[in-house]
Design a protein around this motif. Structure first.
Motif, PDB file in Angstrom:
ATOM      1  N   ASP A 237      -9.895  -4.481  -7.100  1.00  0.00           N
ATOM      2  CA  ASP A 237     -10.569  -3.429  -7.860  1.00  0.00           C
ATOM      3  C   ASP A 237      -9.632  -2.236  -7.997  1.00  0.00           C
ATOM      4  O   ASP A 237      -9.714  -1.489  -8.956  1.00  0.00           O
ATOM      5  CB  ASP A 237     -11.848  -3.007  -7.133  1.00  0.00           C
ATOM      6  CG  ASP A 237     -12.858  -4.132  -7.103  1.00  0.00           C
ATOM      7  OD1 ASP A 237     -13.457  -4.416  -8.139  1.00  0.00           O
ATOM      8  OD2 ASP A 237     -13.003  -4.768  -6.038  1.00  0.00           O
ATOM      9  N   TRP A 239      -5.395  -1.265  -7.116  1.00  0.00           N
ATOM     10  CA  TRP A 239      -4.094  -1.660  -6.560  1.00  0.00           C
ATOM     11  C   TRP A 239      -3.222  -0.418  -6.421  1.00  0.00           C
ATOM     12  O   TRP A 239      -3.062   0.333  -7.392  1.00  0.00           O
ATOM     13  CB  TRP A 239      -3.405  -2.664  -7.488  1.00  0.00           C
ATOM     14  CG  TRP A 239      -1.966  -2.930  -7.145  1.00  0.00           C
ATOM     15  CD1 TRP A 239      -1.472  -3.327  -5.954  1.00  0.00           C
ATOM     16  CD2 TRP A 239      -0.833  -2.822  -8.028  1.00  0.00           C
ATOM     17  NE1 TRP A 239      -0.103  -3.480  -6.020  1.00  0.00           N
ATOM     18  CE2 TRP A 239       0.315  -3.174  -7.281  1.00  0.00           C
ATOM     19  CE3 TRP A 239      -0.684  -2.468  -9.373  1.00  0.00           C
ATOM     20  CZ2 TRP A 239       1.591  -3.170  -7.832  1.00  0.00           C
ATOM     21  CZ3 TRP A 239       0.595  -2.468  -9.923  1.00  0.00           C
ATOM     22  CH2 TRP A 239       1.729  -2.822  -9.164  1.00  0.00           C
ATOM     23  N   LEU A 240      -2.688  -0.218  -5.230  1.00  0.00           N
ATOM     24  CA  LEU A 240      -1.778   0.899  -5.004  1.00  0.00           C
ATOM     25  C   LEU A 240      -0.398   0.334  -4.676  1.00  0.00           C
ATOM     26  O   LEU A 240      -0.208  -0.282  -3.616  1.00  0.00           O
ATOM     27  CB  LEU A 240      -2.271   1.775  -3.851  1.00  0.00           C
ATOM     28  CG  LEU A 240      -3.642   2.424  -4.074  1.00  0.00           C
ATOM     29  CD1 LEU A 240      -4.112   3.131  -2.806  1.00  0.00           C
ATOM     30  CD2 LEU A 240      -3.609   3.404  -5.242  1.00  0.00           C
ATOM     31  N   PRO A 241       0.567   0.493  -5.592  1.00  0.00           N
ATOM     32  CA  PRO A 241       1.907  -0.063  -5.355  1.00  0.00           C
ATOM     33  C   PRO A 241       2.681   0.774  -4.341  1.00  0.00           C
ATOM     34  O   PRO A 241       3.606   1.511  -4.678  1.00  0.00           O
ATOM     35  CB  PRO A 241       2.562  -0.049  -6.737  1.00  0.00           C
ATOM     36  CG  PRO A 241       1.795   0.923  -7.548  1.00  0.00           C
ATOM     37  CD  PRO A 241       0.452   1.151  -6.916  1.00  0.00           C
ATOM     38  N   GLY A 296       4.203   7.287  -1.604  1.00  0.00           N
ATOM     39  CA  GLY A 296       4.081   7.347  -3.063  1.00  0.00           C
ATOM     40  C   GLY A 296       2.630   7.382  -3.522  1.00  0.00           C
ATOM     41  O   GLY A 296       2.352   7.311  -4.720  1.00  0.00           O
ATOM     42  N   ILE A 297       1.693   7.472  -2.574  1.00  0.00           N
ATOM     43  CA  ILE A 297       0.267   7.535  -2.924  1.00  0.00           C
ATOM     44  C   ILE A 297      -0.195   8.987  -2.803  1.00  0.00           C
ATOM     45  O   ILE A 297       0.059   9.645  -1.788  1.00  0.00           O
ATOM     46  CB  ILE A 297      -0.552   6.616  -1.991  1.00  0.00           C
ATOM     47  CG1 ILE A 297      -0.145   5.156  -2.221  1.00  0.00           C
ATOM     48  CG2 ILE A 297      -2.060   6.800  -2.217  1.00  0.00           C
ATOM     49  CD1 ILE A 297      -0.594   4.212  -1.143  1.00  0.00           C
ATOM     50  N   SER A 298      -0.882   9.496  -3.823  1.00  0.00           N
ATOM     51  CA  SER A 298      -1.212  10.920  -3.837  1.00  0.00           C
ATOM     52  C   SER A 298      -2.224  11.277  -2.747  1.00  0.00           C
ATOM     53  O   SER A 298      -3.024  10.430  -2.315  1.00  0.00           O
ATOM     54  CB  SER A 298      -1.767  11.324  -5.205  1.00  0.00           C
ATOM     55  OG  SER A 298      -3.109  10.902  -5.309  1.00  0.00           O
ATOM     56  N   THR A 301      -5.808  10.671  -3.738  1.00  0.00           N
ATOM     57  CA  THR A 301      -6.215   9.258  -3.692  1.00  0.00           C
ATOM     58  C   THR A 301      -6.585   8.848  -2.275  1.00  0.00           C
ATOM     59  O   THR A 301      -7.626   8.222  -2.056  1.00  0.00           O
ATOM     60  CB  THR A 301      -5.080   8.358  -4.224  1.00  0.00           C
ATOM     61  OG1 THR A 301      -4.788   8.763  -5.557  1.00  0.00           O
ATOM     62  CG2 THR A 301      -5.476   6.893  -4.211  1.00  0.00           C
ATOM     63  N   ILE A 698       6.415  -5.061 -10.368  1.00  0.00           N
ATOM     64  CA  ILE A 698       6.983  -4.670  -9.077  1.00  0.00           C
ATOM     65  C   ILE A 698       7.515  -3.246  -9.169  1.00  0.00           C
ATOM     66  O   ILE A 698       7.910  -2.791 -10.249  1.00  0.00           O
ATOM     67  CB  ILE A 698       8.104  -5.668  -8.653  1.00  0.00           C
ATOM     68  CG1 ILE A 698       8.460  -5.511  -7.173  1.00  0.00           C
ATOM     69  CG2 ILE A 698       9.338  -5.559  -9.540  1.00  0.00           C
ATOM     70  CD1 ILE A 698       9.144  -6.716  -6.572  1.00  0.00           C
ATOM     71  N   ARG A 699       7.512  -2.536  -8.040  1.00  0.00           N
ATOM     72  CA  ARG A 699       8.047  -1.176  -8.010  1.00  0.00           C
ATOM     73  C   ARG A 699       9.538  -1.176  -8.387  1.00  0.00           C
ATOM     74  O   ARG A 699      10.257  -2.121  -8.067  1.00  0.00           O
ATOM     75  CB  ARG A 699       7.938  -0.599  -6.585  1.00  0.00           C
ATOM     76  CG  ARG A 699       6.577  -0.160  -6.159  1.00  0.00           C
ATOM     77  CD  ARG A 699       6.637   0.232  -4.682  1.00  0.00           C
ATOM     78  NE  ARG A 699       7.570   1.346  -4.479  1.00  0.00           N
ATOM     79  CZ  ARG A 699       7.201   2.625  -4.424  1.00  0.00           C
ATOM     80  NH1 ARG A 699       5.921   2.957  -4.537  1.00  0.00           N
ATOM     81  NH2 ARG A 699       8.100   3.575  -4.226  1.00  0.00           N
ATOM     82  N   PRO A 700      10.003  -0.095  -8.981  1.00  0.00           N
ATOM     83  CA  PRO A 700      11.415  -0.032  -9.367  1.00  0.00           C
ATOM     84  C   PRO A 700      12.384  -0.079  -8.184  1.00  0.00           C
ATOM     85  O   PRO A 700      13.541  -0.438  -8.368  1.00  0.00           O
ATOM     86  CB  PRO A 700      11.528   1.314 -10.090  1.00  0.00           C
ATOM     87  CG  PRO A 700      10.140   1.632 -10.537  1.00  0.00           C
ATOM     88  CD  PRO A 700       9.225   1.036  -9.514  1.00  0.00           C
TER      89      PRO A 700
END
Lengths: 752, 188
Positions: A237, A239-241, A296-298, A301, A698-700
């Protein structure tokens, strides 16, 4: 090596079977067709299966319909068991090396000759250098049991399983925190937090089925944190990369929020946990803002997620996963997950986490021996109390908490090369591909070349076997009987489905025979697998007969959660024996028993703090997996293959014949790379040549590879020198406290 | 009269290809060709992504172009809705491959006849079993049954969920439906 055309052989056996269909206890259902109920071995999960056999040839595999959790389900690998059985590249005769080590020159030998050579060599080595100078490695499951028994009988404490390369951390963390293993109630949860436990690619059918239904339901939430848009991420539901390696920071911030706002199950924590003050101190500064720059997650969030999880508790599962080998801080990451669950008060709650209620536990709960129990004929074998090469279980050693039956695989090569603590002369391996599945392949290769004698038991001439002196071909799981094992509240058993192809033997028979030839079998109370099974069953012939006939015996018992009054009431209707144990609030608190030193859930662990200062409570030491490299290489499982086991099987090879490295498309174009470009991934441990696959998923800063390709063995014709072996760029240093292998590693890309 | 329908729930499907392996073993399909595969397609730009899993196989059209164009009658329909191929009548002219809008047919390199999904009718369904792919699916993403049986699982799904049909605009009226993927594509 000669190519052996055993398909011809099997057709011949097939025609014999028509004339004289004496195969096993299973009844023929339709002419020369029958079903055999057994247990899968295409991965380590052991799903119950049904094999359709026609003219003594296995033709189709599906799940055992009598196992209500899986029913007829089986995954692609499980279905391909038939194709492994008839793979032309399988080993079917014992081999003795005739060329130089690794030159791939062999001669076929009789079992008598091959086993005599092994027995003579092992006896010689023991006499000259002591039994400890031989090490023993194995895959998971029954291979490990019979190998360990033999190693103990021989006198070597150097026994290793695949543990340190996969599940060691969650097993250790649950043991340290809760006093034992726990199950996740995926079926009844309302909120699941998943840290890349990709059950839709590393399939465990019973869990994958529940999680798929959970993910598809409209009133549940699946939150996935993973650097790659995997299949489990695709079904989420949200997704947090997350940046690889930083789960621990996210979790510590989550715990920080709950403690800051006093949003946790205080009643539960007061009653059942210790170490809250130490926990508070350890997450004092791990704020949402702090984690933002790491993960990298705020901050917004994570605040929202902390609130969502708290509101859904206790029907919450914060999933500790399966392959717990991310960073040097893996112990802390998994500990943080264990603690997060405890704070949500989901222990023994429906939709949370709970102890398994197997037949043994049920007998204890009910207070009567209602269900049959098993004996363990292997119990007499004890790991010799002499120093191990990895120091597992020894005070003052970094591997103190590691079981002496499982050890630390990454410590083998350094010990051989340094001859410390003592010289190693020989290596006996059964069904474990050390050169693909264990970090620092280059070092392992050097170490192997130092040895006097190597024995490998396998069903293929794998990379490790290719360096052996003697290769003993094991029968595949469809050709052998095995012991009784526990499943849910019942038992199941691997039953032979077809006659052996060629000249192979079961691992059980190989080790038992060797023990008797070497006259080290005084502790063995059995010579055949039938005797072993009978001792397990304590003479319960009905149980054995049913396990032979149906492959599985389970007992219908109402589900029971010790802190869920509704289920307890229902359970008491069937088993009134528990009535006087029920508390005034309807719970069964007297049966809640944490086998930790404090008898509580340990948010702070004194015994760890004493031996590993600062690790008794949460910390973020060494979570960085990049280590100054531009990319982090991550790896994982595919539903088509199992680690390094199935790549050669034609039907699976056709579905997935190589494994390119995932790279973010935008990033790759910035660097001037095209889809399919050959590059080197390089770091201080090694260098591998790989093909790039450009994807948005995928993440950079992250690369991903499906593990298991990159083989050196010419005998594995479908995969020889195809793809890359990612273990070459993994370092042999292990994670703190838990000694796990680290599979997220910093690399740089160079054009090939 | 039974009328067989299969539904592929794309939300439950994880693209594991267990169906494909089971089909190949059950129907002895040689290497290089498939009666069924699941195609995974990722779309979007990081991090706004979606992966769809679609089933690629014969969809059992009620109005079957493959049957209409077959010059020998090798392609034929049963009253229960299943389209089959009579290997003995097939001359491998490939008209049906061209006519099929679902790209579901291929030349079997062993039998030299045209081949495709049969819903396992001859070998399993006529014996009361489910098709091999349905039987093994790890996540129960495939639902199979008789639409004329009010209590069948397919009828329950058809009543409760929105089932679509591939290339419905062509009017071929497939008997293989799908429940569209709703996951993915909305992230922070």
């Amino acid at each position: 090596m000669q190519r052996r055309e055993f398909l011809k052989g099997s057709a011949f056996l097939g025609s014999l079977a028509c004339i004289n269909p004496v195969l096993s206890a299973n009844a023929f259902t339709k002419g020369d067709k029958k079903s055999v109920f057994s247990v899968c071995e295409m991965c380590s999960t052991r799903c119950p299966i049904e094999i359709s056999v026609k003219d003594n040839k296995g033709v189709f595999i599906n799940g055992n319909p009598k196992f209500s959790t899986n029913k007829t389900s089986v995954c692609a690998r499980g279905g391909a068991g038939i194709n492994q059985l008839y793979d032309k590249n399988r080993l079917i005769k014992p081999l003795i090396r005739v060329g130089k080590r690794g030159e791939n020159k062999w001669r076929e030998a009789s079992w008598d000759e091959a086993l005599n050579l092994v027995a003579t060599k092992l006896n010689e080595i023991k006499e000259k250098h002591g039994a400890s100078s031989v090490i023993f490695t194995s895959k998971a499951g029954e291979s490990h049991t019979h190998m360990s028994n033999f190693a103990c009988a021989y006198g070597s404490p150097n026994i290793f399983s695949h543990y340190s390369s996969c599940p060691i951390t969650y097993n250790m963390v649950l043991e340290h925190t809760y006093g034992g293993g726990l199950s996740r109630d995926f079926a009844n949860a309302k909120y699941i937090v998943n840290f890349g436990h990709n059950l839709f690619e590393g399939i465990v059918i019973s869990d994958a089925k529940k999680l798929a239904k959970f993910a598809a339901a409209s009133d549940t939430k699946l939150l996935v944190l993973e650097p790659r848009f995997s299949v489990v991420a695709a079904k989420a539901d949200e997704w947090l990369p997350i940046k690889p390696g930083t789960d621990v920071a996210f979790l510590m911030a989550l715990i920080h929020i709950w403690l800051r706002d006093e949003k946790y199950d205080k009643e539960f924590v007061n009653e059942y946990c210790i170490g809250l003050d130490e926990l508070k101190a350890s997450v004092k500064d791990t704020s949402p803002k702090w984690q933002e720059s790491i993960t990298g997650i705020s901050a917004d969030t994570i605040e929202r997620i902390a609130d969502e999880i708290y509101k859904a508790a206790p029907k919450v599962v914060i999933d500790w996963g399966h392959k717990t080998t991310t960073t040097y801080a893996e112990y802390q990451r998994t500990r943080a997950i264990a603690i997060a669950n405890a704070l949500m008060g989901n222990y023994e709650k429906k939709g949370g986490i709970h102890t398994s209620k197997n037949t043994n536990t049920l007998n204890k709960i009910i207070g009567e021996d209602i269900f049959p129990t098993l004996d363990n004929p292997s119990n007499v074998f004890k790991v010799p109390n002499t120093p191990r090469i990895d120091g597992a279980g020894e005070v003052g050693n970094k591997n103190y908490f590691v079981s002496r039956k499982h050890g630390v695989l990454m410590d083998i090569a350094p010990a051989i090369l340094s001859k410390k603590p003592y010289p190693i002369k020989a290596w006996v391996n059964t069904r474990f591909n050390h050169l693909v599945n264990v970090a620092n392949v280059n070092e392992s290769l050097k170490a192997i070349n130092e040895l006097d004698f190597i024995v490998s038991i396998d069903i293929y001439l794998n990379d490790f076997s290719n360096l052996a002196d003697v290769v003993l071909p094991e029968s595949s799981y469809l050709e052998r009987d095995e012991s009784i094992a526990t499943i849910g509240n019942g038992y199941y058993m691997r039953n032979k489905a077809v006659e052996v192809i060629g000249d192979t033997k079961s691992g059980f028979d190989i080790f038992r025979k060797l023990a008797s030839m070497m006259k080290i079998d005084e502790l063995y109370t059995y010579t055949t697998i039938d005797e072993y099974r009978m001792q397990q069953a304590k003479g319960n012939v009905d149980l054995l007969a049913n396990l032979k006939k149906d492959g599985i015996v389970t007992y219908k018992v109402p589900s029971l959660y010790l802190r869920e009054p509704k289920t307890i009431k229902e359970f008491a209707k069937t088993y009134p024996q528990i009535k006087d144990k029920i508390d005034s609030n309807g719970e069964l608190s007297s049966l809640i028993n944490f086998k930790t030193p404090s008898k509580k859930i340990e948010l702070f662990i004194e015994k760890v703090e004493n031996l590993f200062p600062t690790h008794g409570c949460l910390n973020t030491t060494d979570y960085d997996v990049f280590k100054n490299h531009e990319f982090c290489l991550t790896s994982g499982k595919t539903p088509i293959h199992t680690n390094a086991h199935t790549q050669n099987i034609p039907i699976l090879n056709e579905l997935m014949s190589e494994s390119p490295v995932w790279i973010n498309e935008t990033k790759a174009k910035e660097l001037g790379f095209k889809d399919g470009d050959l590059v080197y991934l390089e770091n201080e441990f090694g260098k591998i040549q790989v093909k790039l696959m450009l994807t948005q998923g995928i993440r950079p800063d992250t690369l991903f590879i499906y593990h298991g390709f990159g083989r050196n063995t010419p005998a594995l014709k479908n995969i020889h020198e195809i793809g890359a072996n990612d273990s070459i760029v993994l370092g042999s240093r292990s994670g703190y406290v838990c000694s796990t292998m680290v599979t997220n590693i910093g690399v740089d890309i160079k054009r090939a | 009269m039974k009328k067989f329908v299969m539904i592929h729930d794309e939300n439950l499907c994880i693209g594991c290809e267990a169906c494909s392996v089971a089909c190949k073993n059950e129907n002895q399909i040689p290497s290089g060709v498939f009666r069924v595969q699941v195609h995974a397609k990722m779309k979007g730009v990081f991090p706004n992504l979606q992966t769809d899993f679609t089933r690629a196989s014969c969809v059992m059209c009620e109005d079957s172009p493959c049957v209409s164009v077959c010059p020998t009658g090798a392609s034929f329909k049963l009253a229960n809705g299943i389209t089959l191929i009579d290997e003995n009548l097939c001359v491998s002219c490939k008209y049906c491959i061209l006519a099929c809008p679902y790209n579901a047919r291929f030349l079997n390199p062993i039998t030299k006849a045209i081949d495709k999904c049969t819903f396992c009718y001859p070998n399993r369904v006529s014996d009361g079993l489910t098709p091999a792919c349905v039987s093994v699916c790890p996540t129960d993403a495939l639902i199979f049954g008789d639409i004329n049986d009010n209590n069948s699982e397919v009828n329950k799904v058809l009543a409760s969920k929105s089932v679509e049909y591939p290339k419905a605009h062509l009017g071929t009226k497939p008997k293989l439906g799908f429940i569209k993927n709703t996951k993915g594509g909305r992230y922070e």
